[in-house]
Design a protein around this motif. Structure first.
Motif, PDB file in Angstrom:
ATOM      1  N   CYS A  61       0.855  -1.183   0.000  1.00 14.43           N
ATOM      2  CA  CYS A  61       0.000   0.000   0.000  1.00 14.43           C
ATOM      3  C   CYS A  61       0.892   1.234   0.000  1.00 14.43           C
ATOM      4  O   CYS A  61       1.958   1.233   0.621  1.00 14.43           O
ATOM      5  CB  CYS A  61      -0.914   0.037   1.228  1.00 14.43           C
ATOM      6  SG  CYS A  61      -2.241  -1.174   1.199  1.00 14.43           S
ATOM      7  N   THR A  62       0.453   2.259  -0.694  1.00 14.48           N
ATOM      8  CA  THR A  62       1.226   3.498  -0.772  1.00 14.48           C
ATOM      9  C   THR A  62       0.306   4.685  -0.532  1.00 14.48           C
ATOM     10  O   THR A  62      -0.916   4.567  -0.581  1.00 14.48           O
ATOM     11  CB  THR A  62       1.886   3.664  -2.157  1.00 14.48           C
ATOM     12  OG1 THR A  62       0.867   3.726  -3.148  1.00 14.48           O
ATOM     13  CG2 THR A  62       2.841   2.527  -2.455  1.00 14.48           C
ATOM     14  N   SER A  72       4.495  28.489  -1.198  1.00 13.75           N
ATOM     15  CA  SER A  72       4.742  27.428  -0.225  1.00 13.75           C
ATOM     16  C   SER A  72       3.848  27.558   0.999  1.00 13.75           C
ATOM     17  O   SER A  72       3.547  26.576   1.656  1.00 13.75           O
ATOM     18  CB  SER A  72       6.211  27.430   0.189  1.00 13.75           C
ATOM     19  OG  SER A  72       6.523  28.682   0.781  1.00 13.75           O
ATOM     20  N   SER A  73       3.408  28.758   1.334  1.00 17.45           N
ATOM     21  CA  SER A  73       2.558  28.929   2.516  1.00 17.45           C
ATOM     22  C   SER A  73       1.112  28.519   2.254  1.00 17.45           C
ATOM     23  O   SER A  73       0.395  28.168   3.178  1.00 17.45           O
ATOM     24  CB  SER A  73       2.609  30.378   2.997  1.00 17.45           C
ATOM     25  OG  SER A  73       2.080  31.221   2.001  1.00 17.45           O
ATOM     26  N   SER A  74       0.680  28.584   0.997  1.00 18.18           N
ATOM     27  CA  SER A  74      -0.718  28.254   0.700  1.00 18.18           C
ATOM     28  C   SER A  74      -0.872  26.885   0.044  1.00 18.18           C
ATOM     29  O   SER A  74      -1.941  26.563  -0.444  1.00 18.18           O
ATOM     30  CB  SER A  74      -1.330  29.317  -0.219  1.00 18.18           C
ATOM     31  OG  SER A  74      -0.739  29.236  -1.493  1.00 18.18           O
ATOM     32  N   ARG A  75       0.177  26.090   0.029  1.00 16.37           N
ATOM     33  CA  ARG A  75       0.095  24.774  -0.598  1.00 16.37           C
ATOM     34  C   ARG A  75      -0.752  23.842   0.250  1.00 16.37           C
ATOM     35  O   ARG A  75      -0.514  23.681   1.437  1.00 16.37           O
ATOM     36  CB  ARG A  75       1.471  24.178  -0.798  1.00 16.37           C
ATOM     37  CG  ARG A  75       2.288  24.942  -1.815  1.00 16.37           C
ATOM     38  CD  ARG A  75       3.625  24.353  -1.935  1.00 16.37           C
ATOM     39  NE  ARG A  75       3.560  23.309  -2.951  1.00 16.37           N
ATOM     40  CZ  ARG A  75       4.593  22.593  -3.312  1.00 16.37           C
ATOM     41  NH1 ARG A  75       5.750  22.770  -2.735  1.00 16.37           N
ATOM     42  NH2 ARG A  75       4.475  21.690  -4.238  1.00 16.37           N
ATOM     43  N   LYS A  76      -1.717  23.251  -0.385  1.00 18.96           N
ATOM     44  CA  LYS A  76      -2.546  22.269   0.295  1.00 18.96           C
ATOM     45  C   LYS A  76      -2.251  20.922  -0.321  1.00 18.96           C
ATOM     46  O   LYS A  76      -2.097  20.802  -1.523  1.00 18.96           O
ATOM     47  CB  LYS A  76      -4.019  22.612   0.135  1.00 18.96           C
ATOM     48  CG  LYS A  76      -4.386  23.899   0.809  1.00 18.96           C
ATOM     49  CD  LYS A  76      -5.854  24.143   0.735  1.00 18.96           C
ATOM     50  CE  LYS A  76      -6.129  25.449   1.441  1.00 18.96           C
ATOM     51  NZ  LYS A  76      -7.489  25.718   1.643  1.00 18.96           N
ATOM     52  N   LYS A  77      -2.193  19.920   0.526  1.00 16.73           N
ATOM     53  CA  LYS A  77      -1.908  18.604  -0.009  1.00 16.73           C
ATOM     54  C   LYS A  77      -3.113  17.697   0.202  1.00 16.73           C
ATOM     55  O   LYS A  77      -3.808  17.785   1.209  1.00 16.73           O
ATOM     56  CB  LYS A  77      -0.661  17.994   0.614  1.00 16.73           C
ATOM     57  CG  LYS A  77      -0.753  17.714   2.081  1.00 16.73           C
ATOM     58  CD  LYS A  77       0.538  17.128   2.577  1.00 16.73           C
ATOM     59  CE  LYS A  77       0.470  16.923   4.084  1.00 16.73           C
ATOM     60  NZ  LYS A  77       1.685  16.405   4.624  1.00 16.73           N
ATOM     61  N   THR A  78      -3.352  16.879  -0.797  1.00 18.46           N
ATOM     62  CA  THR A  78      -4.373  15.846  -0.667  1.00 18.46           C
ATOM     63  C   THR A  78      -3.650  14.510  -0.625  1.00 18.46           C
ATOM     64  O   THR A  78      -2.628  14.318  -1.283  1.00 18.46           O
ATOM     65  CB  THR A  78      -5.362  15.876  -1.846  1.00 18.46           C
ATOM     66  OG1 THR A  78      -4.638  15.738  -3.066  1.00 18.46           O
ATOM     67  CG2 THR A  78      -6.150  17.161  -1.873  1.00 18.46           C
ATOM     68  N   ARG A  79      -4.203  13.618   0.167  1.00 19.94           N
ATOM     69  CA  ARG A  79      -3.555  12.330   0.368  1.00 19.94           C
ATOM     70  C   ARG A  79      -4.496  11.242  -0.095  1.00 19.94           C
ATOM     71  O   ARG A  79      -5.657  11.198   0.320  1.00 19.94           O
ATOM     72  CB  ARG A  79      -3.227  12.185   1.840  1.00 19.94           C
ATOM     73  CG  ARG A  79      -2.591  10.902   2.205  1.00 19.94           C
ATOM     74  CD  ARG A  79      -2.210  10.899   3.641  1.00 19.94           C
ATOM     75  NE  ARG A  79      -3.402  11.015   4.482  1.00 19.94           N
ATOM     76  CZ  ARG A  79      -3.369  11.008   5.789  1.00 19.94           C
ATOM     77  NH1 ARG A  79      -2.233  10.938   6.416  1.00 19.94           N
ATOM     78  NH2 ARG A  79      -4.478  11.081   6.479  1.00 19.94           N
ATOM     79  N   THR A  80      -4.007  10.371  -0.955  1.00 14.63           N
ATOM     80  CA  THR A  80      -4.786   9.243  -1.445  1.00 14.63           C
ATOM     81  C   THR A  80      -4.017   7.962  -1.137  1.00 14.63           C
ATOM     82  O   THR A  80      -2.833   7.858  -1.448  1.00 14.63           O
ATOM     83  CB  THR A  80      -5.017   9.358  -2.964  1.00 14.63           C
ATOM     84  OG1 THR A  80      -5.559  10.638  -3.256  1.00 14.63           O
ATOM     85  CG2 THR A  80      -5.969   8.285  -3.446  1.00 14.63           C
ATOM     86  N   ARG A  81      -4.718   6.999  -0.541  1.00 13.17           N
ATOM     87  CA  ARG A  81      -4.106   5.707  -0.219  1.00 13.17           C
ATOM     88  C   ARG A  81      -4.471   4.697  -1.305  1.00 13.17           C
ATOM     89  O   ARG A  81      -5.634   4.581  -1.664  1.00 13.17           O
ATOM     90  CB  ARG A  81      -4.599   5.218   1.137  1.00 13.17           C
ATOM     91  CG  ARG A  81      -4.208   6.112   2.274  1.00 13.17           C
ATOM     92  CD  ARG A  81      -4.816   5.598   3.571  1.00 13.17           C
ATOM     93  NE  ARG A  81      -4.706   6.585   4.604  1.00 13.17           N
ATOM     94  CZ  ARG A  81      -5.709   7.360   5.007  1.00 13.17           C
ATOM     95  NH1 ARG A  81      -6.887   7.239   4.482  1.00 13.17           N
ATOM     96  NH2 ARG A  81      -5.518   8.237   5.962  1.00 13.17           N
ATOM     97  N   ASP A 104      -9.156   2.859   2.341  1.00 13.53           N
ATOM     98  CA  ASP A 104      -9.410   3.761   3.449  1.00 13.53           C
ATOM     99  C   ASP A 104      -8.275   3.761   4.466  1.00 13.53           C
ATOM    100  O   ASP A 104      -8.251   4.578   5.376  1.00 13.53           O
ATOM    101  CB  ASP A 104     -10.730   3.393   4.128  1.00 13.53           C
ATOM    102  CG  ASP A 104     -10.781   1.931   4.542  1.00 13.53           C
ATOM    103  OD1 ASP A 104      -9.838   1.196   4.226  1.00 13.53           O
ATOM    104  OD2 ASP A 104     -11.769   1.531   5.171  1.00 13.53           O
ATOM    105  N   ALA A 105      -7.328   2.850   4.336  1.00 11.76           N
ATOM    106  CA  ALA A 105      -6.195   2.764   5.268  1.00 11.76           C
ATOM    107  C   ALA A 105      -5.020   2.090   4.572  1.00 11.76           C
ATOM    108  O   ALA A 105      -5.154   1.563   3.469  1.00 11.76           O
ATOM    109  CB  ALA A 105      -6.602   1.971   6.508  1.00 11.76           C
TER     110      ALA A 105
END
Length: 193
Positions: A61-62, A72-81, A104-105
């Protein structure tokens, strides 16, 4: 005293154009609502009923990070598993050694996930009929909002020249309220299944 001619006719024509535009917008909203109803049926119960149930044995899984924004101050990151492994259909008809699904994990190697094959190379977690119906209901309740407002616009043109009856306004408000509450409850069911 000078009298300006043509103002009443000009105002009536402008009001008629606004009512016609309002009716077109209303018809467009009704069309959007109907498309949302169809998407709800397709993405919820239909996709679940036509997919192949099975199990995905996890190899790895990654986590995939995507950044949005320029500074750099307004960078938003989205995380997908994502989990990768071998999918085997419950009836033995399908075996895919290179299956991947959004999970989901993060799971350990060898963990077995309940999954469904929804396309040639697409898989998703199996949340059962309750999850599938909740997804469809979220789309359907969401569709009530543009349908109700669209019907109001189609019937009245959003114009003060042709005011809506109290019953029509009450029906529109009730349908929008039911749509918002039903949409929220459906999303909660999807989240917890």
């Amino acid at each position: 005293m000078t009298q300006v001619r043509g103002n009443a006719a000009t105002n009536a024509a402008a009001s008629g154009d606004r009512a016609r535009t309002g009716r077109l917008i209303g018809a467009g909203l009704v069309l959007v609502g109907l498309v949302l109803l169809a998407l709800g049926a397709f993405l919820g119960p239909y996709t679940y009923a036509t997919s192949t149930p099975g199990k995905l044995t996890v190899e790895t899984c990654t986590v995939d990070y995507k950044y949005r924004g320029t500074s750099s101050s307004s960078r938003k990151k989205t995380r997908t598993r994502w989990c990768y492994g071998t999918f085997t259909a419950d009836d033995g008809s399908v075996k895919d050694l290179n299956a991947e699904l959004k999970s989901d994990a993060l799971y350990q190697r060898g963990h077995v996930l309940q999954a469904r094959k929804t396309g040639d190379t697409s898989y998703k977690m199996d949340h059962g009929w309750v999850g599938a119906i909740a997804v469809g209901c979220a789309w359907w309740f969401g569709a009530l909002i543009p349908l109700a407002v669209g019907l109001l616009g189609t019937l009245t043109g959003f114009s003060s020249r042709q005011p809506a009856s109290q019953a029509l306004l009450r029906s529109t408000v009730v349908l929008v309220a039911v749509g918002v509450v039903g949409f929220a409850i459906s999303l909660l069911v999807v989240f917890f299944t």
